[in-house]
Design a protein around this motif. Structure first.
Motif, PDB file in Angstrom:
ATOM      1  N   PRO A   7     -29.655 -47.471 -22.604  1.00 28.63           N
ATOM      2  CA  PRO A   7     -29.786 -46.651 -21.393  1.00 28.63           C
ATOM      3  C   PRO A   7     -29.764 -47.519 -20.131  1.00 28.63           C
ATOM      4  O   PRO A   7     -30.180 -48.678 -20.149  1.00 28.63           O
ATOM      5  CB  PRO A   7     -31.151 -45.975 -21.547  1.00 28.63           C
ATOM      6  CG  PRO A   7     -31.442 -46.024 -23.006  1.00 28.63           C
ATOM      7  CD  PRO A   7     -30.784 -47.275 -23.513  1.00 28.63           C
ATOM      8  N   ILE A   8     -29.281 -46.924 -19.042  1.00 29.27           N
ATOM      9  CA  ILE A   8     -29.269 -47.605 -17.753  1.00 29.27           C
ATOM     10  C   ILE A   8     -30.520 -47.158 -17.009  1.00 29.27           C
ATOM     11  O   ILE A   8     -30.629 -46.001 -16.606  1.00 29.27           O
ATOM     12  CB  ILE A   8     -27.989 -47.252 -16.963  1.00 29.27           C
ATOM     13  CG1 ILE A   8     -26.758 -47.693 -17.745  1.00 29.27           C
ATOM     14  CG2 ILE A   8     -28.022 -47.892 -15.580  1.00 29.27           C
ATOM     15  CD1 ILE A   8     -25.443 -47.243 -17.137  1.00 29.27           C
ATOM     16  N   ARG A   9     -31.448 -48.085 -16.843  1.00 32.01           N
ATOM     17  CA  ARG A   9     -32.738 -47.753 -16.218  1.00 32.01           C
ATOM     18  C   ARG A   9     -32.928 -48.423 -14.868  1.00 32.01           C
ATOM     19  O   ARG A   9     -33.709 -47.953 -14.057  1.00 32.01           O
ATOM     20  CB  ARG A   9     -33.873 -48.146 -17.146  1.00 32.01           C
ATOM     21  CG  ARG A   9     -33.915 -47.336 -18.421  1.00 32.01           C
ATOM     22  CD  ARG A   9     -35.186 -47.606 -19.223  1.00 32.01           C
ATOM     23  NE  ARG A   9     -35.213 -46.777 -20.397  1.00 32.01           N
ATOM     24  CZ  ARG A   9     -34.903 -47.204 -21.620  1.00 32.01           C
ATOM     25  NH1 ARG A   9     -34.548 -48.455 -21.818  1.00 32.01           N
ATOM     26  NH2 ARG A   9     -34.946 -46.372 -22.636  1.00 32.01           N
ATOM     27  N   THR A  10     -32.251 -49.538 -14.642  1.00 35.39           N
ATOM     28  CA  THR A  10     -32.449 -50.297 -13.406  1.00 35.39           C
ATOM     29  C   THR A  10     -31.107 -50.541 -12.725  1.00 35.39           C
ATOM     30  O   THR A  10     -30.048 -50.362 -13.333  1.00 35.39           O
ATOM     31  CB  THR A  10     -33.095 -51.667 -13.703  1.00 35.39           C
ATOM     32  OG1 THR A  10     -32.157 -52.450 -14.458  1.00 35.39           O
ATOM     33  CG2 THR A  10     -34.400 -51.525 -14.465  1.00 35.39           C
ATOM     34  N   GLU A  11     -31.179 -50.987 -11.491  1.00 38.04           N
ATOM     35  CA  GLU A  11     -29.952 -51.327 -10.757  1.00 38.04           C
ATOM     36  C   GLU A  11     -29.214 -52.464 -11.462  1.00 38.04           C
ATOM     37  O   GLU A  11     -27.985 -52.476 -11.501  1.00 38.04           O
ATOM     38  CB  GLU A  11     -30.321 -51.714  -9.314  1.00 38.04           C
ATOM     39  CG  GLU A  11     -29.147 -51.827  -8.388  1.00 38.04           C
ATOM     40  CD  GLU A  11     -28.435 -50.507  -8.084  1.00 38.04           C
ATOM     41  OE1 GLU A  11     -27.242 -50.571  -7.735  1.00 38.04           O
ATOM     42  OE2 GLU A  11     -29.055 -49.435  -8.184  1.00 38.04           O
ATOM     43  N   GLN A  12     -29.962 -53.394 -12.051  1.00 40.63           N
ATOM     44  CA  GLN A  12     -29.333 -54.501 -12.782  1.00 40.63           C
ATOM     45  C   GLN A  12     -28.592 -53.972 -14.021  1.00 40.63           C
ATOM     46  O   GLN A  12     -27.463 -54.389 -14.290  1.00 40.63           O
ATOM     47  CB  GLN A  12     -30.375 -55.536 -13.201  1.00 40.63           C
ATOM     48  CG  GLN A  12     -29.749 -56.732 -13.892  1.00 40.63           C
ATOM     49  CD  GLN A  12     -30.778 -57.781 -14.310  1.00 40.63           C
ATOM     50  OE1 GLN A  12     -31.980 -57.574 -14.181  1.00 40.63           O
ATOM     51  NE2 GLN A  12     -30.292 -58.889 -14.817  1.00 40.63           N
ATOM     52  N   ASP A  13     -29.218 -53.041 -14.752  1.00 34.85           N
ATOM     53  CA  ASP A  13     -28.542 -52.412 -15.902  1.00 34.85           C
ATOM     54  C   ASP A  13     -27.256 -51.737 -15.439  1.00 34.85           C
ATOM     55  O   ASP A  13     -26.217 -51.809 -16.100  1.00 34.85           O
ATOM     56  CB  ASP A  13     -29.435 -51.348 -16.555  1.00 34.85           C
ATOM     57  CG  ASP A  13     -30.662 -51.902 -17.249  1.00 34.85           C
ATOM     58  OD1 ASP A  13     -30.706 -53.117 -17.529  1.00 34.85           O
ATOM     59  OD2 ASP A  13     -31.583 -51.096 -17.503  1.00 34.85           O
TER      60      ASP A  13
END
Length: 125
Positions: A7-13
């Motif tokens: 899952p994409i949870r952060t801006e870095q992800d």
């Protein structure tokens, strides 16, 4: 080999997922890379919808945009909105769209009803 899809949870992800999509761009559908691209695109879309939501356009701007796209003039709207005076009133934000106008604009120009039922910005130009 690429890392596990998560899952994409952060801006870095999000940034890492965008880079991976760029690397996979053009992958053939049904292949391992193509499937990975599809999954990442879905995850990115969900992240963007949550973190960067876009409001539908102002109804008058949507009409003007569609007119420009299709090379239409105000005269072309006569069968959809009404008289030239009524068209001028609508496009100059002096008259609101009626339900009938919204239906016809949606049917004839393919503008989403959701965009057309929104209140027009009175001070937009």
């Amino acid at each position: 080999m690429a890392t596990e899809v998560k899952p994409i949870r952060t801006e870095q992800d999000y940034e890492l997922a965008l880079k991976e999509v760029e690397r996979l761009w053009g992958a053939k559908a049904g292949t391992r890379d193509g499937d990975r691209l599809d999954v990442l695109a879905t995850l990115i879309d969900a992240y963007e919808a949550q973190h960067y939501p876009m409001d539908p356009p102002d109804p008058i701007e949507a009409i003007k945009f569609r007119m420009e796209q299709q090379g239409l003039t105000r005269r072309d709207l006569e069968g959809i909105i009404g008289t030239r005076t009524r068209i001028a009133e609508v496009l100059n934000r002096k008259r609101a769209l009626s339900v009938g106008m919204i239906r016809r604009l949606h049917e004839h120009l393919g503008i989403s009803a959701e965009a057309l039922i929104r209140p027009s910005r009175k001070n937009a130009a």
